[in-house]
Design a protein around this motif. Structure first.
Motif, short mmCIF file in Angstrom:
data_model
loop_
_atom_site.label_atom_id
_atom_site.label_comp_id
_atom_site.label_asym_id
_atom_site.label_seq_id
_atom_site.Cartn_x
_atom_site.Cartn_y
_atom_site.Cartn_z
N LYS A 102 0.83 -1.20 0.00
CA LYS A 102 0.00 0.00 0.00
C LYS A 102 0.88 1.26 0.00
O LYS A 102 0.57 2.24 -0.69
CB LYS A 102 -0.91 -0.01 1.23
N GLU A 156 3.80 1.51 -1.27
CA GLU A 156 4.36 1.66 -2.63
C GLU A 156 3.32 2.27 -3.57
O GLU A 156 3.65 3.11 -4.40
CB GLU A 156 4.80 0.30 -3.17
N LEU A 157 2.06 1.83 -3.42
CA LEU A 157 0.99 2.39 -4.26
C LEU A 157 0.81 3.88 -4.00
O LEU A 157 0.64 4.67 -4.91
CB LEU A 157 -0.34 1.68 -3.96
N LYS A 158 0.87 4.23 -2.71
CA LYS A 158 0.67 5.63 -2.34
C LYS A 158 1.80 6.49 -2.91
O LYS A 158 1.57 7.60 -3.38
CB LYS A 158 0.61 5.75 -0.81
N LYS A 169 3.40 5.84 -5.58
CA LYS A 169 3.16 5.92 -7.03
C LYS A 169 2.13 7.02 -7.33
O LYS A 169 2.30 7.80 -8.25
CB LYS A 169 2.64 4.56 -7.50
N VAL A 170 1.08 7.08 -6.52
CA VAL A 170 0.03 8.08 -6.71
C VAL A 170 0.62 9.49 -6.54
O VAL A 170 0.32 10.40 -7.32
CB VAL A 170 -1.13 7.83 -5.72
N ALA A 171 1.49 9.65 -5.53
CA ALA A 171 2.12 10.97 -5.31
C ALA A 171 2.97 11.34 -6.53
O ALA A 171 3.06 12.50 -6.92
CB ALA A 171 2.97 10.92 -4.05
N PHE A 208 2.30 10.48 -9.64
CA PHE A 208 1.38 10.94 -10.70
C PHE A 208 1.10 12.44 -10.52
O PHE A 208 1.05 13.19 -11.47
CB PHE A 208 0.04 10.19 -10.66
N GLU A 209 0.93 12.84 -9.26
CA GLU A 209 0.61 14.24 -8.98
C GLU A 209 1.80 15.13 -9.34
O GLU A 209 1.64 16.20 -9.91
CB GLU A 209 0.24 14.39 -7.49
N ARG A 216 4.03 14.54 -11.57
CA ARG A 216 4.15 14.64 -13.04
C ARG A 216 3.17 15.67 -13.57
O ARG A 216 3.46 16.41 -14.49
CB ARG A 216 3.87 13.28 -13.68
N ARG A 217 1.96 15.71 -13.00
CA ARG A 217 0.96 16.70 -13.43
C ARG A 217 1.52 18.10 -13.21
O ARG A 217 1.44 18.95 -14.08
CB ARG A 217 -0.31 16.59 -12.57
N ARG A 265 3.95 19.19 -15.60
CA ARG A 265 3.44 19.40 -16.97
C ARG A 265 2.65 20.69 -17.11
O ARG A 265 2.42 21.17 -18.19
CB ARG A 265 2.53 18.22 -17.35
N TYR A 267 11.73 7.27 -1.84
CA TYR A 267 11.87 6.02 -1.10
C TYR A 267 10.73 5.90 -0.08
O TYR A 267 10.45 6.84 0.65
CB TYR A 267 13.21 6.04 -0.36
N LYS A 311 4.45 15.95 1.59
CA LYS A 311 4.69 17.38 1.79
C LYS A 311 6.20 17.54 2.05
O LYS A 311 6.65 17.65 3.20
CB LYS A 311 3.88 17.87 3.00
#
Lengths: 191, 229
Positions: free
Chosen positions: B48, B50-52, B54-56, B58-59, B61-62, B65, B103, B131
Motif C-alpha cells: 500500500k 508503494e501504491l501511495k 506511485k500516486v504521489a 502521478f501528482e 508529473r501533473r 506538466r 523512497y 509534503k
C-alpha cells in the motif's frame, strides 16, 4: 438494475490489476479535478485537503483492484471513487492511522490474536516485514506479494514464477519468511 | 493441514471453520500463525505504501506538466534550452524521471495516541503525505540535534532531491555511506547516483552504480540504468 463497468473501464481495471502504471495514471488524471472541485464545493474542504482525500481514495481503489477484492461493482468507476471519497471526508478518515485501522480489521477476523504473547509476535512481525520489505530482494518480494497480497495459491505462484512445482514455491516462501524471522530474533537479542 | 493453514492466512477458510481450525493448533503452531499473519499485514502495508508513493508521483508529473498560457513563450525558450541540454547530455536527464521515485518510509509510523507532536514524527508524517518541503524543514531541525541519525539523514536527502537541491542531497547521502554499515547504504548510493545524473556528473553516477551491482534491491536497476547512460 445492475450496471456494470463499461467495456472501456473493464479493460482499464484489467490493466490496473496487472500493475500497468500508465492505466493507473490515466485513471488518476481522469477524475482528479472533478473530485477536488466536488470536495471543495460540496464538503467545504480546502483544495489541498480534497487532493489528499483524492490520493488516499485512489490508493484504496488501486489496492482493491490489485488484490482482487474489487472485481465487479454495481456502478461506474467514477461513482465508486466518489463513494469512497465521500465516506473518507465524512468520517475524517485521513486523521486516523492506516496501520491501526488495518490491525483492527485483522483482529476482528483472527480472534486468537487477542492473547498477549501471540499479539506481540504478530505486531513485531508487521513492523519487521513492513520495514524490510523493500530490502528483501526481488524474488522474495514477489513471492510474498503474490501469496499475502494477491492471495494466489501455491500452484498459481509456481506457475507465475516458473518454479518446477508448488513444493518449490512453498520452500522458497519459507526461506523468505526465515529472513524476516532472523531479523526479528536479532532485534530481540539486541543485535 | 498445510493447505488449511494457507487458506486460513489468506482469508479463504470459511468463517464457521475458524474456531475448529484454531482449536487444533498447538502452542507452537499458534505462534507460527501469529508470525505469518503479522508478515501478511506487513506485506499489505508495504504494498500500500508503494501504491501511495506511485500516486504521489502521478501528482508530481501533473505539476511538472502544468503550463499557463502566458508562460508559453518562456516555455518555448526553455524547451529549446532543454532540447540542447538533452542532446548534449545524450538524453540522460530523462532517465532521472524514469528511475526516480521517493523512497517509501517504513522507518516511523505515527500511531494514533502516540506523540504526534514529536519533531521526528512530524517529519515522517509530512514525508508520508508527500509534503516534502515541510518534511525537509523538520528533518533539518531534527538533525541539528541528532546529526548521527542515519535514517533521518537519508530521508532528508530524498526531500532535498524533491526540492531540486541535488548538491545538498549528495552531501547528505555521502554522510550515510560514511556511516556504513547501515540499512540505508545501498539506497543512499542509488539516490546519490540519480542526483549526479541530474547535475550531469555521469562519472560519479557510474561509480556509484558499479558499487550497487550486487545489491539485492538495487542491483538490477543499477545495471539497467548504467547501460542506458
Amino acid at each position: 438494475m445492475r450496471i456494470s463497468f463499461s467495456k472501456r473501464e473493464h479493460d482499464l481495471l484489467e490493466r490496473i490489476r496487472s500493475g500497468d502504471e500508465k492505466a493507473m495514471e490515466r485513471i488518476y488524471n481522469e477524475y482528479r479535478n472533478e473530485f477536488i472541485g466536488w470536495g471543495v464545493e460540496n464538503h467545504s474542504i480546502s483544495e489541498q485537503d480534497a487532493l489528499d482525500h483524492y490520493q488516499d481514495t485512489i490508493t484504496i481503489f488501486f489496492e482493491k483492484v490489485m488484490n482482487g477484492t474489487l472485481q465487479e461493482i454495481e456502478s461506474s468507476v467514477k461513482t465508486y471513487l466518489f463513494g469512497i471519497g465521500k465516506n473518507r471526508i465524512l468520517q475524517q478518515f485521513q486523521k486516523e492511522n492506516t496501520r491501526l485501522r488495518h490491525e483492527e480489521g485483522v483482529h476482528e477476523h483472527y480472534r486468537f490474536l487477542a492473547e498477549k504473547e501471540l499479539n506481540d509476535i504478530y505486531t513485531s512481525a508487521i513492523e519487521k516485514t513492513a520495514g524490510m520489505f523493500s530490502l528483501l530482494g526481488e524474488k522474495c518480494k514477489e513471492i510474498l506479494k503474490l501469496f499475502y497480497f494477491d492471495k494466489k495459491s501455491m500452484t498459481e505462484i509456481a506457475s507465475v514464477m516458473n518454479f518446477k512445482s508448488e513444493g518449490v514455491a512453498r520452500t522458497s516462501k519459507k526461506r523468505c519468511l526465515e529472513k524476516i524471522r532472523e531479523e526479528m530474533t536479532k532485534e530481540r537479542n539486541g543485535g | 493441514m498445510e493447505d488449511s493453514s494457507e487458506k486460513y492466512i489468506q482469508g479463504k477458510l470459511p468463517e464457521k471453520e475458524h474456531s475448529t481450525f484454531e482449536g487444533k493448533l498447538s502452542e507452537e503452531e499458534s505462534k507460527e500463525m501469529a508470525f505469518e499473519l503479522g508478515v501478511k499485514s506487513g506485506v499489505e502495508l508495504a504494498v500500500k505504501a508503494e501504491l501511495k508513493s506511485k500516486v504521489a508521483q502521478f501528482e508530481r508529473r501533473r505539476s511538472s506538466r502544468k503550463i499557463a498560457p502566458w508562460q508559453l513563450g518562456v516555455a518555448a525558450s526553455i524547451l529549446l534550452i532543454a532540447t540542447l541540454t538533452f542532446l548534449l547530455k545524450n538524453g540522460s536527464q530523462g532517465l532521472y524521471e524514469e528511475y526516480y521515485s521517493p523512497y517509501p518510509n517504513f522507518e516511523v509510523t505515527v500511531l494514533r495516541g502516540e506523540d504526534e507532536g514529536a519533531l521526528i514524527a512530524q517529519a515522517y508524517k509530512a514525508y508520508d503525505e508527500a509534503k516534502y518541503g515541510l518534511a525537509a524543514e523538520k528533518f533539518a531541525e531534527f538533525l541539528e540535534q541528532n546529526s548521527e541519525n542515519v535514517p533521518s539523514r537519508f530521508f532528508y536527502g530524498v526531500t532535498l532531491m524533491e526540492a531540486r537541491e541535488f548538491d545538498a542531497a549528495i552531501t547528505n547521502f555521502n554522510l550515510v555511506f560514511e556511516s556504513d554499515p547501515n540499512d540505508y547504504v545501498d539506497a543512499a548510493r542509488w539516490y546519490a547516483a540519480l542526483s549526479f545524473i541530474k547535475i550531469g556528473d555521469h562519472t560519479s553516477a557510474i561509480s556509484l552504480l558499479d558499487q550497487l551491482e550486487n545489491s539485492d534491491d538495487f542491483g538490477e536497476r543499477a545495471k539497467k540504468l548504467k547501460q542506458q547512460l
